[in-house]
Design a protein around this motif. Sequence first.
Motif, PDB file in Angstrom:
ATOM      1  N   UNK A   1      -5.841 -23.562 -33.030  1.00  0.00           N
ATOM      2  CA  UNK A   1      -5.409 -24.928 -32.734  1.00  0.00           C
ATOM      3  C   UNK A   1      -4.654 -24.968 -31.409  1.00  0.00           C
ATOM      4  N   UNK A   2      -3.726 -24.038 -31.252  1.00  0.00           N
ATOM      5  CA  UNK A   2      -2.934 -23.994 -30.018  1.00  0.00           C
ATOM      6  C   UNK A   2      -3.809 -23.707 -28.805  1.00  0.00           C
ATOM      7  N   UNK A   3      -4.810 -22.858 -28.992  1.00  0.00           N
ATOM      8  CA  UNK A   3      -5.728 -22.536 -27.900  1.00  0.00           C
ATOM      9  C   UNK A   3      -6.499 -23.775 -27.466  1.00  0.00           C
ATOM     10  N   UNK A   4      -6.968 -24.545 -28.446  1.00  0.00           N
ATOM     11  CA  UNK A   4      -7.713 -25.764 -28.134  1.00  0.00           C
ATOM     12  C   UNK A   4      -6.812 -26.778 -27.417  1.00  0.00           C
ATOM     13  N   UNK A   5      -5.581 -26.923 -27.862  1.00  0.00           N
ATOM     14  CA  UNK A   5      -4.651 -27.840 -27.221  1.00  0.00           C
ATOM     15  C   UNK A   5      -4.371 -27.418 -25.779  1.00  0.00           C
ATOM     16  N   UNK A   6      -4.235 -26.120 -25.558  1.00  0.00           N
ATOM     17  CA  UNK A   6      -3.985 -25.618 -24.202  1.00  0.00           C
ATOM     18  C   UNK A   6      -5.180 -25.881 -23.302  1.00  0.00           C
ATOM     19  N   UNK A   7      -6.399 -25.645 -23.821  1.00  0.00           N
ATOM     20  CA  UNK A   7      -7.608 -25.870 -23.020  1.00  0.00           C
ATOM     21  C   UNK A   7      -7.741 -27.331 -22.624  1.00  0.00           C
ATOM     22  N   UNK A   8      -7.388 -28.234 -23.535  1.00  0.00           N
ATOM     23  CA  UNK A   8      -7.488 -29.669 -23.247  1.00  0.00           C
ATOM     24  C   UNK A   8      -6.573 -30.067 -22.090  1.00  0.00           C
ATOM     25  N   UNK A   9      -5.506 -29.305 -21.900  1.00  0.00           N
ATOM     26  CA  UNK A   9      -4.577 -29.571 -20.794  1.00  0.00           C
ATOM     27  C   UNK A   9      -4.901 -28.732 -19.555  1.00  0.00           C
ATOM     28  N   UNK A  10      -5.979 -27.943 -19.638  1.00  0.00           N
ATOM     29  CA  UNK A  10      -6.352 -27.097 -18.509  1.00  0.00           C
ATOM     30  C   UNK A  10      -5.412 -25.932 -18.304  1.00  0.00           C
ATOM     31  N   UNK A  11      -4.771 -25.471 -19.382  1.00  0.00           N
ATOM     32  CA  UNK A  11      -3.796 -24.389 -19.284  1.00  0.00           C
ATOM     33  C   UNK A  11      -4.232 -23.220 -20.159  1.00  0.00           C
ATOM     34  N   UNK A  12      -3.662 -22.046 -19.889  1.00  0.00           N
ATOM     35  CA  UNK A  12      -3.872 -20.906 -20.775  1.00  0.00           C
ATOM     36  C   UNK A  12      -2.913 -21.017 -21.953  1.00  0.00           C
ATOM     37  N   UNK A  13      -3.254 -20.332 -23.038  1.00  0.00           N
ATOM     38  CA  UNK A  13      -2.396 -20.365 -24.220  1.00  0.00           C
ATOM     39  C   UNK A  13      -1.023 -19.785 -23.915  1.00  0.00           C
ATOM     40  N   UNK A  14      -0.979 -18.642 -23.228  1.00  0.00           N
ATOM     41  CA  UNK A  14       0.308 -18.005 -22.961  1.00  0.00           C
ATOM     42  C   UNK A  14       1.196 -18.875 -22.081  1.00  0.00           C
ATOM     43  N   UNK A  15       0.609 -19.501 -21.074  1.00  0.00           N
ATOM     44  CA  UNK A  15       1.394 -20.382 -20.207  1.00  0.00           C
ATOM     45  C   UNK A  15       1.929 -21.575 -20.990  1.00  0.00           C
ATOM     46  N   UNK A  16       1.124 -22.097 -21.893  1.00  0.00           N
ATOM     47  CA  UNK A  16       1.542 -23.242 -22.712  1.00  0.00           C
ATOM     48  C   UNK A  16       2.681 -22.861 -23.645  1.00  0.00           C
ATOM     49  N   UNK A  17       2.585 -21.689 -24.276  1.00  0.00           N
ATOM     50  CA  UNK A  17       3.648 -21.243 -25.172  1.00  0.00           C
ATOM     51  C   UNK A  17       4.949 -21.009 -24.417  1.00  0.00           C
ATOM     52  N   UNK A  18       4.848 -20.352 -23.263  1.00  0.00           N
ATOM     53  CA  UNK A  18       6.053 -20.091 -22.459  1.00  0.00           C
ATOM     54  C   UNK A  18       6.708 -21.402 -22.017  1.00  0.00           C
ATOM     55  N   UNK A  19       5.896 -22.363 -21.616  1.00  0.00           N
ATOM     56  CA  UNK A  19       6.413 -23.658 -21.172  1.00  0.00           C
ATOM     57  C   UNK A  19       7.091 -24.399 -22.325  1.00  0.00           C
ATOM     58  N   UNK A  20       6.512 -24.326 -23.493  1.00  0.00           N
ATOM     59  CA  UNK A  20       7.084 -25.014 -24.663  1.00  0.00           C
ATOM     60  C   UNK A  20       8.448 -24.415 -25.020  1.00  0.00           C
ATOM     61  N   UNK A  21       8.543 -23.094 -24.985  1.00  0.00           N
ATOM     62  CA  UNK A  21       9.818 -22.437 -25.280  1.00  0.00           C
ATOM     63  C   UNK A  21      10.863 -22.820 -24.241  1.00  0.00           C
ATOM     64  N   UNK A  22      10.461 -22.845 -22.987  1.00  0.00           N
ATOM     65  CA  UNK A  22      11.386 -23.203 -21.916  1.00  0.00           C
ATOM     66  C   UNK A  22      11.935 -24.622 -22.104  1.00  0.00           C
ATOM     67  N   UNK A  23      11.111 -25.522 -22.605  1.00  0.00           N
ATOM     68  CA  UNK A  23      11.529 -26.903 -22.801  1.00  0.00           C
ATOM     69  C   UNK A  23      12.484 -27.063 -23.985  1.00  0.00           C
ATOM     70  N   UNK A  24      12.323 -26.230 -25.021  1.00  0.00           N
ATOM     71  CA  UNK A  24      13.090 -26.463 -26.240  1.00  0.00           C
ATOM     72  C   UNK A  24      14.348 -25.616 -26.347  1.00  0.00           C
ATOM     73  N   UNK A  25      14.444 -24.533 -25.576  1.00  0.00           N
ATOM     74  CA  UNK A  25      15.613 -23.672 -25.673  1.00  0.00           C
ATOM     75  C   UNK A  25      16.634 -24.017 -24.598  1.00  0.00           C
ATOM     76  N   UNK A  26      17.921 -23.834 -24.928  1.00  0.00           N
ATOM     77  CA  UNK A  26      18.988 -24.138 -23.978  1.00  0.00           C
ATOM     78  C   UNK A  26      18.893 -23.257 -22.737  1.00  0.00           C
ATOM     79  N   UNK A  27      18.483 -22.024 -22.924  1.00  0.00           N
ATOM     80  CA  UNK A  27      18.267 -21.116 -21.793  1.00  0.00           C
ATOM     81  C   UNK A  27      17.102 -20.206 -22.135  1.00  0.00           C
ATOM     82  N   UNK A  28      16.497 -19.603 -21.121  1.00  0.00           N
ATOM     83  CA  UNK A  28      15.376 -18.701 -21.365  1.00  0.00           C
ATOM     84  C   UNK A  28      15.815 -17.499 -22.183  1.00  0.00           C
ATOM     85  N   UNK A  29      17.041 -17.037 -21.971  1.00  0.00           N
ATOM     86  CA  UNK A  29      17.542 -15.880 -22.719  1.00  0.00           C
ATOM     87  C   UNK A  29      17.642 -16.164 -24.211  1.00  0.00           C
TER      88      UNK A  29
END
Length: 533
Positions: free
Chosen positions: A336-364
């Motif tokens: 499911x996540x792979x399909x969602x990433x493809x629809x946005x023209x992104x790779x799965x790993x880039x999409x996951x990293x971006x989502x974490x960056x948006x929801x966490x107070x800091x990357x650490x």
Amino acid sequence: MQHSATIGVDVGTGSARAGVFDLQGHLLASAKNDIRLFHQPGSIVEQSSNEIWAAVCASVQQALAGSGMTPEQVIGIGFDATCSLVVLGEGGEPLSVAADGDPEHNIMVWMDHRAIVQADRINAIGHEVLNYVGGRISPEMETPKLLWLRENKPDVFDRAWQFMDLTDFLTWRASGDLARSICTVTCKWTYLAHERRWDESYFHAIGLGVLADEAFARIGQRIVAPGTALGQGLTPQAALQLGLCAGTPVAAGVIDAHAGGIGTVGVDGDPFTSLAYVFGTSSCTMSSTREPVFVPGVWGPYFSAMVPDAWLIEGGQSVAGAAIDHLLSMHPFASVAQRQAREKGRSLLATLAERIQQQEASLSDAVLLAKGLHVVPEFLGNRAPLADPHARAVIVGLGMERDMTSLLALYVAGMCGIAYGLRQIIDAQAVAGAPIERIMISGGAGRPDLVRQLLADATGKPVLVNETDEPVLLGAAILGSVAAGIYGDVAAAMAGMSRVSRRVEPCGGVIATLHDARFAAFGRLQGMARELR
């Protein structure tokens, strides 16, 4: 030479790429063409040298067209590639290494582990040459593969005109020169660069004495330093295929990971305090020392294999980016996540990293997502520092969740596992007398900010990012500039063409303490897996 350029060509596991750089190291344009992998049962992975050369030619033509430079403005070209074994018959005819005899399958890819039995047998002999590969030879290296070929396809072995590392194949196709690079034959073929010789007794001991008896004519009689100008430059045929001018200087090349090292570690003129970490399908770590340092389970020391007149120690992980891909593919929400990433023209790993960056107070803080979940991502063994090709992955703490949150947790846990494997290598080097102060990162899997921060936090070392997004291509282009005589040697070119753009500092406090605890758990899980096996 103000309006001149040098070209770097990189052949990775899945693609051939070319980059056009100015003489200050700025990327003007790049292009990529995919190459196929042929997977067979039994950890067999093959490729075609003809297909790879065609992809190289297309990439060079496309990159040059996008750069605004003319063929006449290109003053040199350098190559790097994976450490894969190319088998050629008389005149360069491809000879099959495949069970079905397909002549286009004439490359044993670096990740091909069909020779694991031969590697174990070689290691049991315990020849002193193995001291220069960390004490144990890997099935990724070329002498076990050659031994497998002689024992399982003797007709092909006997008919072979040349056995070549993929980098040396590319420079031969470009220049017609059969010279081998010190980098390839020292790091993967057991050439003793510090003594400028092959060890005949090793080849006789392991069952490849025929290569010694013929004075090593099929694996390399002239060994030259990376950056050495080969032949008379591009042959007319190669120039036509590449879209360049005949006679353009061709540099002796390096292994792809080592090109990443060349493109990064010389930024301040001191390569001895940095560890080059090339994070792609697999990962490689490279450190330079002034004197030879022997690290158990870490390849080398290799003389002049990357930095001229320095010793190189090389570690890494047999799968790194590929381990994360495989790990995530097992999660029920991955499709499911792979399909969602493809629809946005992104790779799965880039999409996951971006989502974490948006929801966490800091990357650490991302490490908090992996609470209770631990991954030892050794799906294809441990390259270093355990030198255990029989090791396999361990996953502890996985539940039955089928949502995005649990997928993110698995991703972070897997990335932490990659980082702890890197930390083990750094610690082993420090104990042996080769400490490092910083990590110079390159490779596609290491581009997300989240990945860089996790690596810094988990290892306790700052992670430095090169100004160019393509440090591996830059490393190959640096060799082209040396072959053209623009720089006196590789060290000077490294300092002149490479710069740092960012420094990612490790987080201290509670986050550091948490990583220490998880790192300890990582080691215990490795030990438990060995005991159970």
